[in-house]
Structures are given as C-alpha cells and as structure tokens.
Design an enzyme around this catalytic site. Structure first.
Site, PDB file in Angstrom:
ATOM      1  N   ASP A 462       0.874  -1.168   0.000  1.00  0.00           N
ATOM      2  CA  ASP A 462       0.000   0.000   0.000  1.00  0.00           C
ATOM      3  C   ASP A 462       0.915   1.221   0.000  1.00  0.00           C
ATOM      4  O   ASP A 462       1.572   1.522   1.009  1.00  0.00           O
ATOM      5  CB  ASP A 462      -0.884  -0.013   1.245  1.00  0.00           C
ATOM      6  CG  ASP A 462      -1.805   1.199   1.332  1.00  0.00           C
ATOM      7  OD1 ASP A 462      -1.666   2.120   0.493  1.00  0.00           O
ATOM      8  OD2 ASP A 462      -2.650   1.241   2.244  1.00  0.00           O
ATOM      9  N   VAL A 463       0.980   1.927  -1.117  1.00  0.00           N
ATOM     10  CA  VAL A 463       1.957   3.005  -1.236  1.00  0.00           C
ATOM     11  C   VAL A 463       1.639   4.189  -0.332  1.00  0.00           C
ATOM     12  O   VAL A 463       2.474   5.083  -0.172  1.00  0.00           O
ATOM     13  CB  VAL A 463       2.082   3.482  -2.702  1.00  0.00           C
ATOM     14  CG1 VAL A 463       2.684   2.397  -3.570  1.00  0.00           C
ATOM     15  CG2 VAL A 463       0.748   3.963  -3.247  1.00  0.00           C
ATOM     16  N   ASN A 489       3.564   5.206 -11.038  1.00  0.00           N
ATOM     17  CA  ASN A 489       2.364   5.012 -11.836  1.00  0.00           C
ATOM     18  C   ASN A 489       1.097   4.856 -11.000  1.00  0.00           C
ATOM     19  O   ASN A 489       0.012   5.202 -11.448  1.00  0.00           O
ATOM     20  CB  ASN A 489       2.549   3.777 -12.721  1.00  0.00           C
ATOM     21  CG  ASN A 489       1.245   3.278 -13.295  1.00  0.00           C
ATOM     22  OD1 ASN A 489       0.668   3.888 -14.186  1.00  0.00           O
ATOM     23  ND2 ASN A 489       0.753   2.152 -12.769  1.00  0.00           N
ATOM     24  N   TYR A 556      -8.742  14.646  -8.882  1.00  0.00           N
ATOM     25  CA  TYR A 556      -7.777  13.956  -9.741  1.00  0.00           C
ATOM     26  C   TYR A 556      -6.878  14.965 -10.454  1.00  0.00           C
ATOM     27  O   TYR A 556      -5.646  14.856 -10.448  1.00  0.00           O
ATOM     28  CB  TYR A 556      -8.511  13.087 -10.753  1.00  0.00           C
ATOM     29  CG  TYR A 556      -7.594  12.378 -11.721  1.00  0.00           C
ATOM     30  CD1 TYR A 556      -6.887  11.240 -11.336  1.00  0.00           C
ATOM     31  CD2 TYR A 556      -7.429  12.846 -13.023  1.00  0.00           C
ATOM     32  CE1 TYR A 556      -6.033  10.594 -12.220  1.00  0.00           C
ATOM     33  CE2 TYR A 556      -6.580  12.207 -13.917  1.00  0.00           C
ATOM     34  CZ  TYR A 556      -5.880  11.080 -13.511  1.00  0.00           C
ATOM     35  OH  TYR A 556      -5.037  10.439 -14.383  1.00  0.00           O
ATOM     36  N   LYS A 560      -2.778  15.395  -9.831  1.00  0.00           N
ATOM     37  CA  LYS A 560      -1.804  15.152 -10.895  1.00  0.00           C
ATOM     38  C   LYS A 560      -1.029  16.429 -11.233  1.00  0.00           C
ATOM     39  O   LYS A 560       0.166  16.372 -11.572  1.00  0.00           O
ATOM     40  CB  LYS A 560      -2.519  14.617 -12.137  1.00  0.00           C
ATOM     41  CG  LYS A 560      -2.995  13.173 -12.010  1.00  0.00           C
ATOM     42  CD  LYS A 560      -1.821  12.196 -11.933  1.00  0.00           C
ATOM     43  CE  LYS A 560      -2.269  10.750 -11.985  1.00  0.00           C
ATOM     44  NZ  LYS A 560      -1.139   9.791 -12.002  1.00  0.00           N
ATOM     45  N   THR A 592      -7.362  -1.122 -19.747  1.00  0.00           N
ATOM     46  CA  THR A 592      -7.120  -1.360 -18.330  1.00  0.00           C
ATOM     47  C   THR A 592      -8.373  -1.974 -17.722  1.00  0.00           C
ATOM     48  O   THR A 592      -9.451  -1.971 -18.324  1.00  0.00           O
ATOM     49  CB  THR A 592      -6.780  -0.042 -17.595  1.00  0.00           C
ATOM     50  OG1 THR A 592      -7.925   0.811 -17.637  1.00  0.00           O
ATOM     51  CG2 THR A 592      -5.600   0.660 -18.245  1.00  0.00           C
TER      52      THR A 592
END
Length: 659
Positions: A462-463, A489, A556, A560, A592
């Site tokens: 889990d980043v 990513n 989002y 980013k 995806t």
C-alpha cells in the site's frame, strides 16, 4: 539418491534418443547432481544417411542446454568415426578440437557439441551420463580424496586424476580406461570434477549413476560427514541495509566496468557460514569444481572492501598469465560471490538470472565445503588449475563473440501500480530491455502473475503506508542491490464529482494516493537513486488533465498537477545527483481493468459515436494503449534521453485542448 525411473513414462519413449532425453531430465531434476548447464549425457545410434549408407552417430548434449529441460534439438549429432580418429591424435588444441567437432555435426543448426564429446565417444557403451555430484565433490576435495574414492568404489570404477576438461582429459581417460576397465566396470570418477556412469540401456546408465552417488552419500554418512548442522534463525533479515547495499553495488559496478545486480541471501545456512571463525580458511581455497569459476570467480570477497579484492585478483592474474601458452586478456576483477556477517551471501551478476546462478552454485559449494571439512578438511584444486579453466581459450573466444548486452542489463527499476494497465506494461517494457524490476501493487494476486522469474520481485504494498514502502525498498535492495529507475504510476481516478459535491474525505483520499504517497516514495528512493551506477532516472505518470482539466475531476486533476509540479522541483534539485526526472501525460488509455466493454459502450453511446471512434477520439485518430505509454516510459530511462530532465511529454494521440 533414489531412482526416479518410471516404467509408464519410459514406455512412451519411441527411440533411444527419446530415452536419452527422458533420463537426462531425471538427472537434471536433481540439483545435487547438476546445475545450470552442468553435466552432459550422450547416446550412440546407427543412422541411415541420405544416400542409404549407415553410420554411427553420437548424440551428445549441446552447449547452452540444461539437462533438466533438454529436448531433441539440444543434442548435437556427431559422426563417431571422426571422433574416434581424433582420440588417437597425440595432441590437439581445444579450438582445433571444437572446429573438428563442428565439421562432423550432421544436422544444420545443431548446437555446438559438448567439449567432452570425444570422451563420450571413446567409452564403449551406448549410453553415457556425466554429473558433478555434490557428494562426490565433498569426498574428492579432501587431502586424501583419491584414497577415499578408491575405498568407496573398489575395482568397479576407474579413478582418473584431475585433468583439465578438453582433449587432454579425453586422451587420459582413453589410456587409463583401456588399461583398468573390466567387464563389471560401471563408472568412472574424475577427481575434483565429477562422475561418469554408462550402460547398454538408458535405464542401466541412469541407475548406475544413482548407485554411484548413493555410495558416496553412504560413505559420508558412515564418516559422520553427511548431516549438515542446522543453524538457528538469525536477525540477518531485520537489519536495514539498503543504503549500504546500494553503495556496495555501485562500487562493484565501477570495478566491473558495467552495472551489476547484487542479490543477497540471509537464510540461516548462509549467515552461519559467513559468520564462521574459519570462513577465510574455508572459502579462500577455491571452488568445489573448476567449472564454477566461470560464474563465481575463484574465491568470494569477504566483507565489503572491493578495492582490496580487485587488487588481489589482479595479482592472481599476473601470477599465472605469463605462464599461459597464449596471451590472456584479464577479465574484470569484481567479485561474484560475497560473504558478509550482516547479510550472509551476496551474489553478483550482469543480470538477475546470472546472480541467481551464482547463488545456486555457491549454496551447493557451501554444502560441499562443510561436508569435506567434517570428513577431514576441505582442499580445492591448486590456484593454477583454476586459472587455466577461468582463462580457457574456449571461454576467451566466447567473450570475443558475445554481443552487446540489453540496454538495462544490470540495472534495477521499481514500478508502482505494477499489477495491471500501464504499470504492468511498464514492468514488461523494462524487463524486455534487461532490467531487474521490483513491482509494487496493493493487488497481491496481480503480482503473482510473474512469480518465478529471477528478474522480477512482486510485492504487495500500500503506497500510502510509509512503513510498507520502506519495507518494500529494503526487500528490493536485498533482492537486487539498489535502484536505478523509478516509475511512479500508482494512482486513483475517482468517479466524476463536481466541486460543490466533493467532500473533504474524498479529496484527502485522492491526494493521499496520487500525491502524498509519491512524495514519500521519491524521498525514500532518493538515496538509492543517487548511488545508481549510471545515474538515477524517475518517470512520473501524470495525466492529460494537467494541461487540460475537465469538469467533475477536481481532485484527480489537482493531484496530478501537484505531482507534476513536484517532479519539476525534483528535476531542479536532483540534477546535481545525476538523477533525471521526466513526466508523461497519457490520455484515454482504455486497455485497463477499469474500462470494461460495457463501460466503453456506455461512454461511446453518451457521445453518440461508435466504440472505435471513442477509442480514437484524438487528433491522430489512433488508439493509445498501455504499451504505448510504457514503451515511452522505458525510453525516457534510456540513453536517447540521457540529457533530458524536467520534460513533460504527452502520450495522447494529440488532444486539441492540450495543443
């Protein structure tokens, strides 16, 4: 040793070559007999040629094939008559011998025959097997190894003093076998090298090999030298070593002249051996069999003084090179095996696969050393004999013919969100270019898709958890030695929500994954990237929404955009550390998991266009796939972009709003 012969499996074999393949694989399945291309097998058959003439052909294992997986194309068919003529010569250089063998192969495209083809030919048996059995090496690598071998095998096995593989060994075996072999002879022991068995059938030769090795094992058991001590679990895996390992890898790479993978193994047996008080005496004598020197060098490095190891290697070369028959070119002086009391066994290779081979060879060497020590003392071949194999003219010729390695050979990459989509495509693009890759993803099942590869380490992570990120970096450094490339990513694209409906929890969740987690990753990776042998590289997967945001994607787009700004600052700050940082902005990547056929149809229907038109809704009217993004991400890490940092590159087929 136990026979793995199975009558049901054997009956499926329709020819002697089929049986040869079957028993070769049985031998290859046991790593205590052969490892990574070691050993060889053969069968003699009579074949009819194109014009109806019959001739005897030796099918012998070809260069580059492993017994465990060998197939019919892995055997080189060589004319027996010529091999027997060669065996009668008084002298023949090894390059001449290999040339002669190549001229007598009957199948175009066959691999080069084993260097021991002549030896297989002169043995008067249809099937011949040769292994490097650990049990026998433990016995022959002792001061009185030949006496012990004769005690074990008596008269039914011919004992050959050590001779370097090649023509001279074939000649020595031909003379001695002719003088000593009897009707009941079942094998031949090559001191410090291995054991041969033979028979009129595949089963007879194979089961004689099992018998011969079992007798060596039984002898070790009788002498209380078979059961190895079982060390207790240690703290070797809990100490944080990633920065030290990255620094060591950089020093070894500089010494070698190219980037290397440094894989460490802190299993209890490896740590226990590295921590022995007598480890210097035991480990600095030489390999269990001279064949290993090509992969492991003659001795391991003890500790971390790369400069001292390299100086000692140069002295070793200078001691022996002047006595060689022809000029020798010194190989790189960097170690391939390291013994260190903190992390146990270190294995160095130009690739992760090479490092794994080094591990397998030296792990078995440790067992051989310990058993030989229990038997009365380990004693390897003299230094000169090892040098002759390491600088064998056949091996020198291979180096001259070797092509350029893949662009990322010896380098290590980390990819987040690696289980699917763009992340998985990045993993594949980097692996294709020769990198070892650490893949992080919260989806553990997705990581298992590449299990078993030496060059891939998939970790559930889990980043957003700094603890898990640090643990993953530690595991990656222990697996491969450091970090050269970082592809950020992992991210989340929440459902459309206008600002007036966007609650704080959703905002923080998106920022936590898309921005905060990447800040932590960059901060923790920086010390490792700074030590990358060829300089560090970072690729940020941004979004078209940075230059051209859309309604309903505030969290989002903002996350980013902030990540892109972070990348720009990193490019400014990290340039002095030889780290370049670039960003890709993809758009409309539909292959995806999030974009199912149903979702695509619904979105296309919303705009009143076909799915194909929706996929290609850009200036160039092309579909952008995960692979397209990944290929450019990999290229950004390569030499074409060596002088580029701080760049933002669209991967969107051309978006009119961005343009």
């Amino acid at each position: 040793m136990k026979s793995l012969w199975n009558d049901a499996d054997a009956t499926r074999c329709r020819s002697d070559l089929d049986l040869r393949i079957y028993t070769s694989r049985l031998l290859g399945r046991d790593p205590t007999l052969v490892l990574h291309g070691g050993g060889n097998t053969s069968v003699k058959v009579r074949e009819r040629g194109l014009f109806g003439e019959e001739e005897d052909i030796l099918y012998v294992k070809g260069s580059g094939w492993d017994l465990e997986t060998i197939e019919a194309p892995g055997f080189a068919p060589v004319r027996m008559a010529h091999l027997l003529k060669l065996a009668r010569l008084e002298a023949l250089s090894d390059p001449q011998m290999m040339n002669e063998l190549a001229t007598q192969v009957t199948r175009a495209g066959a691999p080069a025959p084993s260097v021991e083809a002549i030896l297989h030919a002169i043995l008067p048996y249809r099937f011949v097997d040769h292994t490097h059995a650990d049990a026998l090496l433990a016995i022959t690598n002792t001061p009185d190894g030949e006496h012990r071998a004769r005690e074990i095998y008596g008269k039914d096995t011919v004992i050959i003093p050590y001779v370097m593989p090649g023509f001279d060994l074939a000649r020595q075996c031909a003379r001695q076998f002719a003088a000593e072999a009897r009707a009941d002879t079942i094998g031949m022991v090559l001191m410090n090298h291995g054991v041969f068995s033979f028979g009129s059938t595949a089963r007879e030769a194979y089961e004689r090999m099992i018998t011969l090795v079992a007798r060596a094992e039984a002898y070790l058991a009788r002498e209380r030298a078979w059961d190895l001590p079982q060390p207790k679990a240690t703290d070797g895996a809990t100490v944080a070593l990633r920065r030290e390992l990255a620094r060591l890898r950089r020093e070894i790479s500089a010494c070698a002249g190219f980037p290397v993978v440094l894989a460490t193994h802190a299993a209890p047996p490896h740590l226990a051996f590295a921590r022995r008080r007598d480890v210097a005496r035991l480990s600095q004598q030489g390999p269990a069999t001279p064949d290993h020197v090509i992969r492991t060098k003659r001795v391991p490095m003890l500790g971390r003084d790369v400069g001292a190891y390299a100086a000692a290697y140069r002295e070793y070369f200078n001691r022996h090179a002047p006595a060689a028959k022809e000029p020798k070119t010194m190989l790189d002086p960097a170690p391939r095996v390291i013994l260190d009391p903190e992390y146990g066994l270190g294995c160095v290779g130009r690739t992760a696969k090479d490092a794994r081979i080094v591990h397998d060879l030296y792990a078995h060497t440790i067992d051989v050393i310990l058993r030989a020590t229990a038997l009365g003392g380990y004693r390897a071949l003299p230094e000169r004999d090892i040098f002759d194999v390491e600088y064998w003219d056949l091996e020198q010729a291979k180096l001259k013919k070797a092509g350029a390695p893949p662009v990322f050979a010896g380098e290590v990459a980390l990819v987040t969100g690696a289980a699917s989509g763009i992340g998985r495509a990045c993993v594949e693009a980097l692996l294709k270019r020769g990198a070892a890759v650490i893949g992080l993803d919260i989806n553990a099942d997705g990581m298992r898709l590449m299990d078993g590869r030496a060059d891939f380490l998939g970790l559930k992570c889990d980043v957003t958890s700094e603890r898990e990120v640090v643990a993953a970096l530690e595991a990656g450094a222990r697996a491969f030695g450091g970090l050269d490339m970082l592809v950020l990513n992992a991210g989340v694209f929440p459902g459309g929500r206008r600002i007036e409906a966007l609650d704080a929890a959703e905002w923080r969740r998106v920022m936590g994954i898309n921005l905060d987690a990447n800040l932590a990753l960059m901060r923790e990776c920086h010390p490792l990237l700074k030590l990358a042998p060829n300089g560090g590289r970072v690729v940020i997967i941004g979004s078209k929404n940075v230059p051209a945001p859309g309604p309903g994607a505030a969290a989002y787009s903002a996350s980013k955009a902030a990540l892109t700004q972070l990348a720009r600052v990193a490019a400014l700050e990290w340039g002095a550390d030889r780290i370049r940082v670039n960003t890709l902005h993809p758009n409309a990547v539909f292959d995806t998991a999030a974009w199912t056929d149903e979702v695509l149809s619904a979105r296309a229907g919303h705009y009143g266009i076909s799915v194909d038109e929706y996929r290609k809704g850009n200036v160039l009217k092309v579909e952008v796939k995960s692979r397209d993004v990944a290929e450019l991400a990999a290229e950004l890490c390569g030499p074409l972009f060596a002088k580029t940092t701080g760049a933002q590159v669209p991967v969107d087929g051309g978006n009119d709003r961005v343009i």
